[in-house]
Scaffold this motif. Structure first.
Motif, mmCIF file in Angstrom:
data_model
loop_
_atom_site.group_PDB
_atom_site.id
_atom_site.type_symbol
_atom_site.label_atom_id
_atom_site.label_comp_id
_atom_site.label_asym_id
_atom_site.label_seq_id
_atom_site.Cartn_x
_atom_site.Cartn_y
_atom_site.Cartn_z
ATOM 1 N N ALA A 20 0.826 -1.208 0.000
ATOM 2 C CA ALA A 20 0.000 0.000 0.000
ATOM 3 C C ALA A 20 0.861 1.259 0.000
ATOM 4 O O ALA A 20 0.593 2.210 -0.754
ATOM 5 C CB ALA A 20 -0.929 -0.009 1.214
ATOM 6 N N GLU A 21 1.909 1.271 0.799
ATOM 7 C CA GLU A 21 2.798 2.432 0.844
ATOM 8 C C GLU A 21 3.498 2.655 -0.491
ATOM 9 O O GLU A 21 3.668 3.795 -0.920
ATOM 10 C CB GLU A 21 3.830 2.252 1.963
ATOM 11 C CG GLU A 21 3.218 2.369 3.349
ATOM 12 C CD GLU A 21 4.180 2.022 4.474
ATOM 13 O OE1 GLU A 21 5.354 1.650 4.204
ATOM 14 O OE2 GLU A 21 3.745 2.102 5.643
ATOM 15 N N HIS A 22 3.873 1.574 -1.163
ATOM 16 C CA HIS A 22 4.556 1.703 -2.452
ATOM 17 C C HIS A 22 3.660 2.310 -3.530
ATOM 18 O O HIS A 22 4.160 3.007 -4.413
ATOM 19 C CB HIS A 22 5.065 0.346 -2.941
ATOM 20 C CG HIS A 22 6.313 -0.117 -2.267
ATOM 21 N ND1 HIS A 22 7.546 0.468 -2.481
ATOM 22 C CD2 HIS A 22 6.525 -1.111 -1.369
ATOM 23 C CE1 HIS A 22 8.463 -0.143 -1.752
ATOM 24 N NE2 HIS A 22 7.869 -1.111 -1.058
ATOM 25 N N VAL A 23 2.363 2.028 -3.458
ATOM 26 C CA VAL A 23 1.467 2.510 -4.520
ATOM 27 C C VAL A 23 0.555 3.646 -4.064
ATOM 28 O O VAL A 23 -0.292 4.105 -4.828
ATOM 29 C CB VAL A 23 0.645 1.357 -5.143
ATOM 30 C CG1 VAL A 23 1.557 0.368 -5.839
ATOM 31 C CG2 VAL A 23 -0.235 0.668 -4.109
ATOM 32 N N GLY A 24 0.706 4.094 -2.823
ATOM 33 C CA GLY A 24 -0.001 5.282 -2.355
ATOM 34 C C GLY A 24 -1.463 5.085 -1.983
ATOM 35 O O GLY A 24 -2.287 5.971 -2.210
ATOM 36 N N VAL A 25 -1.792 3.923 -1.411
ATOM 37 C CA VAL A 25 -3.150 3.684 -0.924
ATOM 38 C C VAL A 25 -3.056 3.147 0.503
ATOM 39 O O VAL A 25 -1.971 2.974 1.041
ATOM 40 C CB VAL A 25 -3.926 2.688 -1.826
ATOM 41 C CG1 VAL A 25 -4.099 3.256 -3.233
ATOM 42 C CG2 VAL A 25 -3.256 1.323 -1.873
ATOM 43 N N THR A 26 -4.202 2.854 1.106
ATOM 44 C CA THR A 26 -4.200 2.308 2.456
ATOM 45 C C THR A 26 -4.102 0.784 2.415
ATOM 46 O O THR A 26 -4.415 0.145 1.407
ATOM 47 C CB THR A 26 -5.490 2.694 3.209
ATOM 48 O OG1 THR A 26 -6.608 2.074 2.552
ATOM 49 C CG2 THR A 26 -5.666 4.210 3.266
ATOM 50 N N ARG A 27 -3.721 0.220 3.555
ATOM 51 C CA ARG A 27 -3.689 -1.231 3.680
ATOM 52 C C ARG A 27 -5.085 -1.802 3.475
ATOM 53 O O ARG A 27 -5.271 -2.860 2.876
ATOM 54 C CB ARG A 27 -3.156 -1.632 5.065
ATOM 55 C CG ARG A 27 -3.067 -3.151 5.231
ATOM 56 C CD ARG A 27 -3.112 -3.589 6.684
ATOM 57 N NE ARG A 27 -4.291 -3.164 7.404
ATOM 58 C CZ ARG A 27 -5.489 -3.763 7.334
ATOM 59 N NH1 ARG A 27 -5.682 -4.795 6.543
ATOM 60 N NH2 ARG A 27 -6.497 -3.306 8.031
ATOM 61 N N GLN A 28 -6.105 -1.075 3.941
ATOM 62 C CA GLN A 28 -7.485 -1.532 3.791
ATOM 63 C C GLN A 28 -7.871 -1.649 2.316
ATOM 64 O O GLN A 28 -8.618 -2.556 1.938
ATOM 65 C CB GLN A 28 -8.447 -0.589 4.517
ATOM 66 C CG GLN A 28 -8.324 -0.660 6.028
ATOM 67 C CD GLN A 28 -7.260 0.270 6.605
ATOM 68 O OE1 GLN A 28 -6.409 0.805 5.894
ATOM 69 N NE2 GLN A 28 -7.281 0.447 7.914
ATOM 70 N N THR A 29 -7.352 -0.753 1.480
ATOM 71 C CA THR A 29 -7.635 -0.823 0.049
ATOM 72 C C THR A 29 -7.032 -2.084 -0.544
ATOM 73 O O THR A 29 -7.694 -2.805 -1.303
ATOM 74 C CB THR A 29 -7.102 0.435 -0.676
ATOM 75 O OG1 THR A 29 -7.787 1.585 -0.170
ATOM 76 C CG2 THR A 29 -7.299 0.328 -2.177
ATOM 77 N N ILE A 30 -5.786 -2.365 -0.207
ATOM 78 C CA ILE A 30 -5.138 -3.582 -0.714
ATOM 79 C C ILE A 30 -5.909 -4.807 -0.242
ATOM 80 O O ILE A 30 -6.172 -5.734 -1.027
ATOM 81 C CB ILE A 30 -3.660 -3.659 -0.273
ATOM 82 C CG1 ILE A 30 -2.855 -2.480 -0.848
ATOM 83 C CG2 ILE A 30 -3.040 -4.999 -0.666
ATOM 84 C CD1 ILE A 30 -2.793 -2.419 -2.363
ATOM 85 N N ASN A 31 -6.318 -4.816 1.015
ATOM 86 C CA ASN A 31 -7.083 -5.930 1.562
ATOM 87 C C ASN A 31 -8.396 -6.115 0.802
ATOM 88 O O ASN A 31 -8.766 -7.246 0.457
ATOM 89 C CB ASN A 31 -7.352 -5.687 3.053
ATOM 90 C CG ASN A 31 -8.123 -6.815 3.684
ATOM 91 O OD1 ASN A 31 -9.350 -6.834 3.641
ATOM 92 N ND2 ASN A 31 -7.400 -7.748 4.276
ATOM 93 N N ALA A 32 -9.089 -5.037 0.520
ATOM 94 C CA ALA A 32 -10.368 -5.115 -0.186
ATOM 95 C C ALA A 32 -10.189 -5.574 -1.635
ATOM 96 O O ALA A 32 -10.997 -6.354 -2.145
ATOM 97 C CB ALA A 32 -11.071 -3.760 -0.144
ATOM 98 N N VAL A 33 -9.128 -5.118 -2.292
ATOM 99 C CA VAL A 33 -8.858 -5.558 -3.667
ATOM 100 C C VAL A 33 -8.547 -7.045 -3.665
ATOM 101 O O VAL A 33 -9.104 -7.801 -4.477
ATOM 102 C CB VAL A 33 -7.705 -4.744 -4.299
ATOM 103 C CG1 VAL A 33 -7.305 -5.335 -5.650
ATOM 104 C CG2 VAL A 33 -8.102 -3.282 -4.469
ATOM 105 N N GLU A 34 -7.678 -7.481 -2.775
ATOM 106 C CA GLU A 34 -7.327 -8.904 -2.707
ATOM 107 C C GLU A 34 -8.541 -9.777 -2.426
ATOM 108 O O GLU A 34 -8.648 -10.886 -2.945
ATOM 109 C CB GLU A 34 -6.267 -9.147 -1.628
ATOM 110 C CG GLU A 34 -4.908 -8.672 -2.001
ATOM 111 C CD GLU A 34 -3.848 -8.982 -0.961
ATOM 112 O OE1 GLU A 34 -2.687 -8.645 -1.219
ATOM 113 O OE2 GLU A 34 -4.167 -9.543 0.118
#
Length: 74
Positions: A20-34
């Motif tokens: 998330a930090e590498h692409v500029g979003v929150t961890r929650q966003t990565i979790n929701a996409v996954e």
């Protein structure tokens, strides 16, 4: 939209927070996409593919109706 994001993240040894930090979003966003609970923006799709240095289609697998074409909408 189905995706292989977790597999790519695991292959690179990254936590959701680190990606998330590498692409500029929150961890929650990565979790929701996954979890296929959130379809990412086009910008995020391209950022993730660029980060993993692969084509978008390697990470994201949209469910496209191949019977529908542009001429069907004219």
């Amino acid at each position: 939209m189905n995706n292989s994001l977790q597999e790519y993240r695991d292959r690179y040894g990254l936590s959701q927070r680190e990606l998330a930090e590498h692409v500029g979003v929150t961890r929650q966003t990565i979790n929701a996409v996954e979890g296929n609970r959130y379809d990412p923006s086009v910008e995020l799709v391209f950022k993730l593919a660029a980060f993993f240095e692969c084509p978008v289609e390697d990470v994201f697998h949209p469910e496209v109706d191949v019977e529908t074409t542009a001429s069907d909408h004219e």
